[in-house]
Design a protein around this motif. Structure first.
Motif, PDB file in Angstrom:
ATOM      1  N   GLY A  53       1.493  -5.490  -0.966  1.00 52.63           N
ATOM      2  CA  GLY A  53       1.351  -6.909  -0.702  1.00 52.63           C
ATOM      3  C   GLY A  53      -0.087  -7.302  -0.443  1.00 52.63           C
ATOM      4  N   PRO A  54      -0.328  -8.596  -0.244  1.00 50.44           N
ATOM      5  CA  PRO A  54      -1.688  -9.084  -0.016  1.00 50.44           C
ATOM      6  C   PRO A  54      -2.368  -8.340   1.129  1.00 50.44           C
ATOM      7  CG  PRO A  54      -0.201 -10.923  -0.351  1.00 50.44           C
ATOM      8  CD  PRO A  54       0.647  -9.688  -0.245  1.00 50.44           C
ATOM      9  N   ARG A  55      -3.594  -7.919   0.852  1.00 49.82           N
ATOM     10  CA  ARG A  55      -4.377  -7.204   1.853  1.00 49.82           C
ATOM     11  C   ARG A  55      -5.854  -7.462   1.594  1.00 49.82           C
ATOM     12  NH1 ARG A  55      -3.193  -1.050  -0.331  1.00 49.82           N
ATOM     13  NH2 ARG A  55      -4.621  -1.111  -2.101  1.00 49.82           N
ATOM     14  N   ASP A  56      -6.648  -7.276   2.629  1.00 49.90           N
ATOM     15  CA  ASP A  56      -8.097  -7.440   2.528  1.00 49.90           C
ATOM     16  C   ASP A  56      -8.730  -6.084   2.262  1.00 49.90           C
ATOM     17  OD1 ASP A  56      -8.014 -10.225   3.097  1.00 49.90           O
ATOM     18  OD2 ASP A  56      -7.756  -9.743   5.218  1.00 49.90           O
ATOM     19  N   THR A  57      -9.736  -6.075   1.395  1.00 47.06           N
ATOM     20  CA  THR A  57     -10.425  -4.827   1.066  1.00 47.06           C
ATOM     21  C   THR A  57     -11.779  -4.773   1.767  1.00 47.06           C
ATOM     22  OG1 THR A  57     -11.620  -5.684  -0.846  1.00 47.06           O
ATOM     23  CG2 THR A  57      -9.357  -4.896  -1.227  1.00 47.06           C
ATOM     24  N   ASP A  58     -12.385  -3.592   1.768  1.00 44.61           N
ATOM     25  CA  ASP A  58     -13.696  -3.439   2.390  1.00 44.61           C
ATOM     26  C   ASP A  58     -14.819  -4.036   1.541  1.00 44.61           C
ATOM     27  OD1 ASP A  58     -13.623  -1.541   0.393  1.00 44.61           O
ATOM     28  OD2 ASP A  58     -14.247   0.130   1.658  1.00 44.61           O
ATOM     29  N   TYR A  59     -14.520  -4.443   0.296  1.00 49.57           N
ATOM     30  CA  TYR A  59     -15.545  -5.075  -0.544  1.00 49.57           C
ATOM     31  C   TYR A  59     -15.342  -6.592  -0.649  1.00 49.57           C
ATOM     32  CZ  TYR A  59     -11.878  -3.959  -3.949  1.00 49.57           C
ATOM     33  OH  TYR A  59     -10.676  -3.809  -4.593  1.00 49.57           O
ATOM     34  N   GLY A  60     -14.527  -7.152   0.260  1.00 53.06           N
ATOM     35  CA  GLY A  60     -14.431  -8.604   0.379  1.00 53.06           C
ATOM     36  C   GLY A  60     -13.372  -9.284  -0.454  1.00 53.06           C
ATOM     37  N   SER A  61     -12.444  -8.538  -0.999  1.00 56.72           N
ATOM     38  CA  SER A  61     -11.388  -9.134  -1.812  1.00 56.72           C
ATOM     39  C   SER A  61     -10.094  -9.266  -1.013  1.00 56.72           C
ATOM     40  CB  SER A  61     -11.116  -8.279  -3.054  1.00 56.72           C
ATOM     41  OG  SER A  61     -10.176  -8.898  -3.917  1.00 56.72           O
ATOM     42  N   ARG A  62      -9.329 -10.229  -1.358  1.00 56.40           N
ATOM     43  CA  ARG A  62      -7.943 -10.359  -0.891  1.00 56.40           C
ATOM     44  C   ARG A  62      -7.129 -10.112  -2.141  1.00 56.40           C
ATOM     45  NH1 ARG A  62      -4.595 -10.290   3.348  1.00 56.40           N
ATOM     46  NH2 ARG A  62      -2.901 -11.788   3.216  1.00 56.40           N
ATOM     47  N   GLU A  63      -6.252  -9.108  -2.144  1.00 54.53           N
ATOM     48  CA  GLU A  63      -5.564  -8.749  -3.384  1.00 54.53           C
ATOM     49  C   GLU A  63      -4.192  -8.146  -3.135  1.00 54.53           C
ATOM     50  OE1 GLU A  63      -8.697  -6.226  -4.873  1.00 54.53           O
ATOM     51  OE2 GLU A  63      -7.609  -4.428  -4.276  1.00 54.53           O
ATOM     52  N   PHE A  64      -3.416  -8.075  -4.219  1.00 53.68           N
ATOM     53  CA  PHE A  64      -2.096  -7.442  -4.194  1.00 53.68           C
ATOM     54  C   PHE A  64      -1.848  -6.811  -5.555  1.00 53.68           C
ATOM     55  CE2 PHE A  64      -1.200 -11.631  -5.953  1.00 53.68           C
ATOM     56  CZ  PHE A  64      -0.258 -11.384  -6.947  1.00 53.68           C
ATOM     57  N   ALA A  65      -0.812  -5.979  -5.649  1.00 52.71           N
ATOM     58  CA  ALA A  65      -0.461  -5.351  -6.922  1.00 52.71           C
ATOM     59  C   ALA A  65       1.053  -5.346  -7.097  1.00 52.71           C
ATOM     60  CB  ALA A  65      -0.999  -3.921  -6.995  1.00 52.71           C
ATOM     61  N   VAL A  66       1.480  -5.592  -8.339  1.00 51.55           N
ATOM     62  CA  VAL A  66       2.897  -5.628  -8.683  1.00 51.55           C
ATOM     63  C   VAL A  66       3.115  -4.974 -10.044  1.00 51.55           C
ATOM     64  CG1 VAL A  66       3.402  -7.710  -7.327  1.00 51.55           C
ATOM     65  CG2 VAL A  66       2.683  -7.943  -9.708  1.00 51.55           C
ATOM     66  N   ARG A  67       4.388  -4.749 -10.361  1.00 48.30           N
ATOM     67  CA  ARG A  67       4.793  -4.201 -11.663  1.00 48.30           C
ATOM     68  C   ARG A  67       5.691  -5.236 -12.333  1.00 48.30           C
ATOM     69  NH1 ARG A  67       4.817   1.189 -12.659  1.00 48.30           N
ATOM     70  NH2 ARG A  67       5.019   1.670 -10.450  1.00 48.30           N
ATOM     71  N   ASP A  68       5.481  -5.459 -13.635  1.00 51.30           N
ATOM     72  CA  ASP A  68       6.330  -6.399 -14.371  1.00 51.30           C
ATOM     73  C   ASP A  68       7.599  -5.691 -14.861  1.00 51.30           C
ATOM     74  OD1 ASP A  68       5.913  -5.183 -16.954  1.00 51.30           O
ATOM     75  OD2 ASP A  68       4.175  -6.438 -17.340  1.00 51.30           O
ATOM     76  N   PRO A  69       8.551  -6.414 -15.456  1.00 50.01           N
ATOM     77  CA  PRO A  69       9.814  -5.788 -15.883  1.00 50.01           C
ATOM     78  C   PRO A  69       9.654  -4.687 -16.931  1.00 50.01           C
ATOM     79  CG  PRO A  69      10.075  -8.163 -15.778  1.00 50.01           C
ATOM     80  CD  PRO A  69       8.614  -7.872 -15.579  1.00 50.01           C
TER      81      PRO A  69
END
Length: 137
Positions: free
Chosen positions: A104-120
């Motif tokens: 889920g959404p999380r903050d990274t040490d390089y200044g990004s707010r990001e998440f990852a998912v898989r499509d069908p």
């Protein structure tokens, strides 16, 4: 000083078992825009989906590996990162549409707010606010 972003010249590509279904998912879940789809019935020979902030992807139906089609990618083996201004809202949209959450959404040490998912189809998608480092002139 004005700057412009050049038109996309690199187009990530992928194949899908159900290309029309994947197109519908990518539009609903992530907000890609369907620019063009060529093919008959369930078969997609070529599709272009644009990413509203810039860039896009191309995809088509899996035809298997053969000598007439040397450009073959197994469905579900694609991965991409795309920039979004609102990762949290996009995460909510993607999960509501059925995307499988990798994280889920999380903050990274390089200044990004990001998440990852898989499509069908099994492809991996990461979305975040990190726009990359400026290009050297």
């Amino acid at each position: 000083m004005t700057t412009t972003t050049p038109a996309p010249q690199v187009w990530p590509t992928l194949r899908a078992r159900d290309a029309r279904g994947l197109i519908a998912f990518l539009v609903e879940a992530f907000g890609f825009e369907e620019t063009v789809v060529y093919g008959e019935g369930e078969r997609v020979d070529h599709a272009q989906l644009d990413w509203p902030p810039g860039g896009g992807i191309m995809l088509g139906s899996d035809r298997g590996r053969d000598e007439e089609s040397p450009w073959w990618l197994p469905p579900g083996t694609f991965g991409a990162y795309a920039v979004t201004d609102d990762p949290d809202a996009l995460f909510e949209r993607a999960t509501k549409a059925g995307a499988e959450v990798l994280y889920g959404p999380r903050d990274t040490d390089y200044g990004s707010r990001e998440f990852a998912v898989r499509d069908p189809e099994g492809n991996l998608w990461s979305f975040g606010s990190y726009r990359g480092e400026p290009r050297r002139v």
